[in-house]
Design a protein around this motif. Sequence first.
Motif, PDB file in Angstrom:
ATOM      1  N   TYR A   1      16.127  -0.549  -1.655  1.00 25.06           N
ATOM      2  CA  TYR A   1      15.406  -0.959  -2.513  1.00 25.06           C
ATOM      3  C   TYR A   1      15.334  -2.363  -2.625  1.00 25.06           C
ATOM      4  N   ARG A   2      16.302  -2.667  -3.113  1.00 21.02           N
ATOM      5  CA  ARG A   2      16.185  -4.949  -2.688  1.00 21.02           C
ATOM      6  C   ARG A   2      15.412  -5.477  -2.247  1.00 21.02           C
ATOM      7  N   ARG A   3      16.463  -4.549  -0.662  1.00 19.56           N
ATOM      8  CA  ARG A   3      15.886  -5.555   0.709  1.00 19.56           C
ATOM      9  C   ARG A   3      14.156  -5.167   0.439  1.00 19.56           C
ATOM     10  N   ILE A   4      13.785  -4.427   0.222  1.00 20.59           N
ATOM     11  CA  ILE A   4      12.468  -4.029   0.605  1.00 20.59           C
ATOM     12  C   ILE A   4      11.588  -4.866  -0.209  1.00 20.59           C
ATOM     13  N   GLU A   5      12.224  -5.141  -1.327  1.00 17.95           N
ATOM     14  CA  GLU A   5      11.528  -6.380  -2.856  1.00 17.95           C
ATOM     15  C   GLU A   5      11.647  -7.460  -2.716  1.00 17.95           C
TER      16      GLU A   5
ATOM     17  N   LEU B   1      -2.650   7.972  -8.277  1.00 18.11           N
ATOM     18  CA  LEU B   1      -1.439   9.080  -8.192  1.00 18.11           C
ATOM     19  C   LEU B   1      -2.201   9.451  -9.576  1.00 18.11           C
ATOM     20  N   ASP B   2      -3.265   8.794 -10.356  1.00 14.78           N
ATOM     21  CA  ASP B   2      -2.615  10.316 -11.442  1.00 14.78           C
ATOM     22  C   ASP B   2      -4.010  11.296 -10.963  1.00 14.78           C
ATOM     23  N   ARG B   3      -4.886  10.467 -10.197  1.00 14.91           N
ATOM     24  CA  ARG B   3      -5.569  11.465 -10.060  1.00 14.91           C
ATOM     25  C   ARG B   3      -4.636  12.759  -8.684  1.00 14.91           C
ATOM     26  N   TYR B   4      -3.733  12.289  -7.929  1.00 14.21           N
ATOM     27  CA  TYR B   4      -3.839  12.890  -6.836  1.00 14.21           C
ATOM     28  C   TYR B   4      -2.267  14.262  -7.632  1.00 14.21           C
TER      29      TYR B   4
ATOM     30  N   GLU C   1       7.458   9.201  -7.153  1.00 10.22           N
ATOM     31  CA  GLU C   1       6.426   8.564  -7.632  1.00 10.22           C
ATOM     32  C   GLU C   1       7.003   7.174  -8.367  1.00 10.22           C
ATOM     33  N   LYS C   2       7.796   7.537  -8.546  1.00  8.83           N
ATOM     34  CA  LYS C   2       9.018   5.629  -9.305  1.00  8.83           C
ATOM     35  C   LYS C   2       8.719   5.242  -8.030  1.00  8.83           C
ATOM     36  N   ASP C   3       9.264   5.893  -6.773  1.00 14.68           N
ATOM     37  CA  ASP C   3       9.206   4.226  -5.808  1.00 14.68           C
ATOM     38  C   ASP C   3       7.480   3.647  -5.355  1.00 14.68           C
ATOM     39  N   LEU C   4       6.865   4.456  -4.647  1.00 12.18           N
ATOM     40  CA  LEU C   4       5.111   4.203  -5.117  1.00 12.18           C
ATOM     41  C   LEU C   4       4.804   3.396  -6.281  1.00 12.18           C
ATOM     42  N   ARG C   5       5.465   3.534  -7.681  1.00 13.59           N
ATOM     43  CA  ARG C   5       4.881   2.843  -8.448  1.00 13.59           C
ATOM     44  C   ARG C   5       5.975   1.274  -7.856  1.00 13.59           C
ATOM     45  N   ARG C   6       6.979   1.097  -7.709  1.00 14.93           N
ATOM     46  CA  ARG C   6       7.554   0.449  -7.923  1.00 14.93           C
ATOM     47  C   ARG C   6       7.822  -1.369  -7.038  1.00 14.93           C
ATOM     48  N   PHE C   7       7.421  -0.521  -6.230  1.00 15.41           N
ATOM     49  CA  PHE C   7       6.420  -1.172  -5.001  1.00 15.41           C
ATOM     50  C   PHE C   7       5.217  -1.715  -4.482  1.00 15.41           C
ATOM     51  N   CYS C   8       3.500  -0.548  -5.089  1.00 11.36           N
ATOM     52  CA  CYS C   8       2.748  -0.851  -4.356  1.00 11.36           C
ATOM     53  C   CYS C   8       1.846  -1.114  -5.725  1.00 11.36           C
ATOM     54  N   THR C   9       1.121  -2.092  -5.242  1.00  7.08           N
ATOM     55  CA  THR C   9       0.043  -2.086  -6.220  1.00  7.08           C
ATOM     56  C   THR C   9      -1.470  -1.557  -5.461  1.00  7.08           C
ATOM     57  N   ARG C  10      -0.844  -0.653  -5.100  1.00  8.76           N
ATOM     58  CA  ARG C  10      -2.763  -0.222  -4.264  1.00  8.76           C
ATOM     59  C   ARG C  10      -2.458   1.177  -3.897  1.00  8.76           C
TER      60      ARG C  10
ATOM     61  N   ILE D   1       0.678  -1.234  -0.205  1.00 16.24           N
ATOM     62  CA  ILE D   1      -0.017  -0.092   0.310  1.00 16.24           C
ATOM     63  C   ILE D   1       0.763   0.802   0.233  1.00 16.24           C
ATOM     64  N   GLY D   2       0.330   2.267  -0.657  1.00 18.20           N
ATOM     65  CA  GLY D   2       1.793   3.506  -0.926  1.00 18.20           C
ATOM     66  C   GLY D   2       0.419   4.185  -0.045  1.00 18.20           C
ATOM     67  N   VAL D   3       0.837   5.508   1.290  1.00 17.79           N
ATOM     68  CA  VAL D   3       0.409   6.407   1.164  1.00 17.79           C
ATOM     69  C   VAL D   3       0.687   8.169   0.269  1.00 17.79           C
ATOM     70  N   VAL D   4      -0.321   8.219  -0.545  1.00 18.54           N
ATOM     71  CA  VAL D   4      -0.197  10.190  -1.282  1.00 18.54           C
ATOM     72  C   VAL D   4      -1.102  11.193  -0.814  1.00 18.54           C
ATOM     73  N   GLY D   5       0.102  11.927  -0.983  1.00 20.30           N
ATOM     74  CA  GLY D   5      -0.887  13.412  -0.188  1.00 20.30           C
ATOM     75  C   GLY D   5      -0.182  14.551  -0.393  1.00 20.30           C
ATOM     76  N   ARG D   6      -0.216  15.581  -0.112  1.00 20.21           N
ATOM     77  CA  ARG D   6       0.623  16.965   0.152  1.00 20.21           C
ATOM     78  C   ARG D   6       1.014  17.324   1.257  1.00 20.21           C
ATOM     79  N   ASN D   7       1.650  17.544   1.630  1.00 19.39           N
ATOM     80  CA  ASN D   7       2.205  17.902   2.998  1.00 19.39           C
ATOM     81  C   ASN D   7       0.876  18.724   3.893  1.00 19.39           C
ATOM     82  N   GLY D   8       1.038  17.698   5.577  1.00 14.18           N
ATOM     83  CA  GLY D   8       0.447  18.375   6.082  1.00 14.18           C
ATOM     84  C   GLY D   8      -1.168  17.945   5.981  1.00 14.18           C
ATOM     85  N   GLN D   9      -1.215  16.029   5.495  1.00 15.16           N
ATOM     86  CA  GLN D   9      -2.058  15.562   5.253  1.00 15.16           C
ATOM     87  C   GLN D   9      -2.535  14.729   5.969  1.00 15.16           C
ATOM     88  N   GLY D  10      -1.474  14.292   6.814  1.00 17.73           N
ATOM     89  CA  GLY D  10      -1.972  13.182   8.146  1.00 17.73           C
ATOM     90  C   GLY D  10      -1.157  11.989   7.314  1.00 17.73           C
TER      91      GLY D  10
END
Length: 245
Positions: free
Chosen positions: A188-192, A236-239, A208-217, A57-66
Amino acid sequence: MATPVIRVDNVGIRFRRNRGGRRNFKDLFSNRDRRSRPGEFWAFRNVSFDVQAGEAIGVVGRNGQGKSTLLKLVAGVVLPDEGRVEVNGGVAPLIEITGGFVNDLTVRDNVYLTAGLHGMTRHEIEDRFDEIIDFAEIGDFIDTPYKHLSSGMKVRIAFSVISMLDEPIILVDEVLAVGDRGFKEKCYRRIEEMLAGGRTLFFVSHNEKDLRRFCTRGLYLDKGKLQLDGPIADVLDRYNAEYHR
């Protein structure tokens, strides 16, 4: 359906502007109503989602959004003001990972201390000590006081220790912002490898590159609400569309 490893149910959390942070200990037992008081604001509210074992799971948002606050809720570092957070399994928290290290202790002592605090036995630490040091690439500094390490070296040893934990849930919050390109790729390889082993990832990042690399949701937090929960590409497209408009 299997029991979620993480369940966030109608969660809200609020802060005080005038004190620069969370409510104090006394406030936990008073003023438990849901009304905002002068100087308080809700970081987010009515947030609900489940995470199944093995999801990334990747969590996205502007700074200060929690985003980081949400990660700390899952880690159990922060308690919600509303709702409930359930975590079924231990966590490996790659969150402010250098914070628990003691400046005046050596690297060796810090490895034993930090790994022990996260539940590793002395025997397990001894078995993995060389692997931890080799991964961090600081073998010449194991008996050096931690305070004398560079910021990059501190991140290396901290990441190495936490990533050795066998916990099923990995929490990651921008911990790789410091460090050279070669070591980042090593991390990154360790996380994978951890994901390939069936671990669950909860990942906060602006990269964004890292989020697309690791996350599916993805989860998109904005204006105090969970705006979208869906495939990471859609999130990511919506954000990006809303951030740059």
